[in-house]
Write a protein that holds these residues in place. Structure first.
Motif, PDB file in Angstrom:
ATOM      1  N   ALA A   1       0.830  -1.212   0.000  1.00  0.00           N
ATOM      2  CA  ALA A   1       0.000   0.000   0.000  1.00  0.00           C
ATOM      3  C   ALA A   1       0.864   1.261   0.000  1.00  0.00           C
ATOM      4  N   GLY A   2       2.160   1.090  -0.246  1.00  0.00           N
ATOM      5  CA  GLY A   2       3.040   2.249  -0.285  1.00  0.00           C
ATOM      6  C   GLY A   2       3.709   2.535   1.041  1.00  0.00           C
ATOM      7  N   ASP A   3       3.928   1.490   1.833  1.00  0.00           N
ATOM      8  CA  ASP A   3       4.599   1.626   3.143  1.00  0.00           C
ATOM      9  C   ASP A   3       3.857   2.578   4.077  1.00  0.00           C
ATOM     10  N   ILE A   4       2.566   2.332   4.222  1.00  0.00           N
ATOM     11  CA  ILE A   4       1.735   3.103   5.149  1.00  0.00           C
ATOM     12  C   ILE A   4       0.998   2.145   6.078  1.00  0.00           C
ATOM     13  N   VAL A   5       0.396   2.695   7.114  1.00  0.00           N
ATOM     14  CA  VAL A   5      -0.401   1.901   8.049  1.00  0.00           C
ATOM     15  C   VAL A   5      -1.786   1.693   7.453  1.00  0.00           C
ATOM     16  N   THR A   6      -2.223   0.433   7.438  1.00  0.00           N
ATOM     17  CA  THR A   6      -3.541   0.090   6.897  1.00  0.00           C
ATOM     18  C   THR A   6      -4.360  -0.648   7.962  1.00  0.00           C
ATOM     19  N   ASP A   7      -5.598  -0.973   7.612  1.00  0.00           N
ATOM     20  CA  ASP A   7      -6.453  -1.744   8.519  1.00  0.00           C
ATOM     21  C   ASP A   7      -5.833  -3.093   8.862  1.00  0.00           C
ATOM     22  N   ASN A   8      -5.120  -3.700   7.908  1.00  0.00           N
ATOM     23  CA  ASN A   8      -4.456  -4.981   8.185  1.00  0.00           C
ATOM     24  C   ASN A   8      -3.414  -4.835   9.290  1.00  0.00           C
ATOM     25  N   ASP A   9      -2.720  -3.716   9.311  1.00  0.00           N
ATOM     26  CA  ASP A   9      -1.742  -3.475  10.373  1.00  0.00           C
ATOM     27  C   ASP A   9      -2.437  -3.333  11.718  1.00  0.00           C
ATOM     28  N   ARG A  10      -3.536  -2.614  11.732  1.00  0.00           N
ATOM     29  CA  ARG A  10      -4.287  -2.429  12.978  1.00  0.00           C
ATOM     30  C   ARG A  10      -4.855  -3.750  13.485  1.00  0.00           C
ATOM     31  N   LYS A  11      -5.323  -4.595  12.569  1.00  0.00           N
ATOM     32  CA  LYS A  11      -5.832  -5.913  12.968  1.00  0.00           C
ATOM     33  C   LYS A  11      -4.719  -6.766  13.566  1.00  0.00           C
ATOM     34  N   LEU A  12      -3.545  -6.736  12.929  1.00  0.00           N
ATOM     35  CA  LEU A  12      -2.435  -7.527  13.468  1.00  0.00           C
ATOM     36  C   LEU A  12      -2.001  -6.978  14.830  1.00  0.00           C
ATOM     37  N   ALA A  13      -2.007  -5.671  15.001  1.00  0.00           N
ATOM     38  CA  ALA A  13      -1.658  -5.085  16.303  1.00  0.00           C
ATOM     39  C   ALA A  13      -2.608  -5.592  17.395  1.00  0.00           C
ATOM     40  N   GLU A  14      -3.877  -5.656  17.088  1.00  0.00           N
ATOM     41  CA  GLU A  14      -4.859  -6.156  18.067  1.00  0.00           C
ATOM     42  C   GLU A  14      -4.573  -7.615  18.406  1.00  0.00           C
ATOM     43  N   VAL A  15      -4.231  -8.401  17.404  1.00  0.00           N
ATOM     44  CA  VAL A  15      -3.924  -9.814  17.633  1.00  0.00           C
ATOM     45  C   VAL A  15      -2.669  -9.948  18.504  1.00  0.00           C
ATOM     46  N   LEU A  16      -1.633  -9.191  18.188  1.00  0.00           N
ATOM     47  CA  LEU A  16      -0.389  -9.277  18.947  1.00  0.00           C
ATOM     48  C   LEU A  16      -0.611  -8.882  20.409  1.00  0.00           C
ATOM     49  N   ASP A  17      -1.479  -7.929  20.656  1.00  0.00           N
ATOM     50  CA  ASP A  17      -1.775  -7.527  22.031  1.00  0.00           C
ATOM     51  C   ASP A  17      -2.414  -8.657  22.836  1.00  0.00           C
ATOM     52  N   LYS A  18      -3.089  -9.581  22.175  1.00  0.00           N
ATOM     53  CA  LYS A  18      -3.804 -10.655  22.865  1.00  0.00           C
ATOM     54  C   LYS A  18      -2.942 -11.895  23.097  1.00  0.00           C
ATOM     55  N   ILE A  19      -1.778 -11.948  22.462  1.00  0.00           N
ATOM     56  CA  ILE A  19      -0.919 -13.138  22.597  1.00  0.00           C
ATOM     57  C   ILE A  19      -0.129 -13.062  23.888  1.00  0.00           C
TER      58      ILE A  19
END
Length: 77
Positions: free
Chosen positions: A59-77
């Motif tokens: 996406a041009g090296d920007i933050v996307t919804d996929n990044d936010r979803k992965l951040a939420e997942v990482l917080d739960k591990i």
């Protein structure tokens, strides 16, 4: 998303663990979910800390919804 900072077109967070072994165990556990999501972070480990940067190359090296979803997942591990 707990304690993530958006800076320089990246979501960034430092995870701190009790030991090096705990940090590596978290990375291994996270890697299975990351692979399933097909969205791979930039991360580094030094002793008991893991620093994670999330952004989307396609996406041009920007933050996307996929990044936010992965951040939420990482917080739960």
């Amino acid at each position: 998303m707990e304690n993530w900072i958006e800076k320089d077109n990246k979501l960034q967070k430092k995870f701190t663990f009790k030991s090096f072994g705990d940090a590596i165990a978290w990375m291994v556990k996270a890697s299975y979910t990351i692979e399933k999501m097909d969205h791979h972070p930039e991360w580094t480990n030094v002793y008991n800390e893991v620093r994670v940067s999330l952004y989307t190359h396609s996406a041009g090296d920007i933050v996307t919804d996929n990044d936010r979803k992965l951040a939420e997942v990482l917080d739960k591990i």
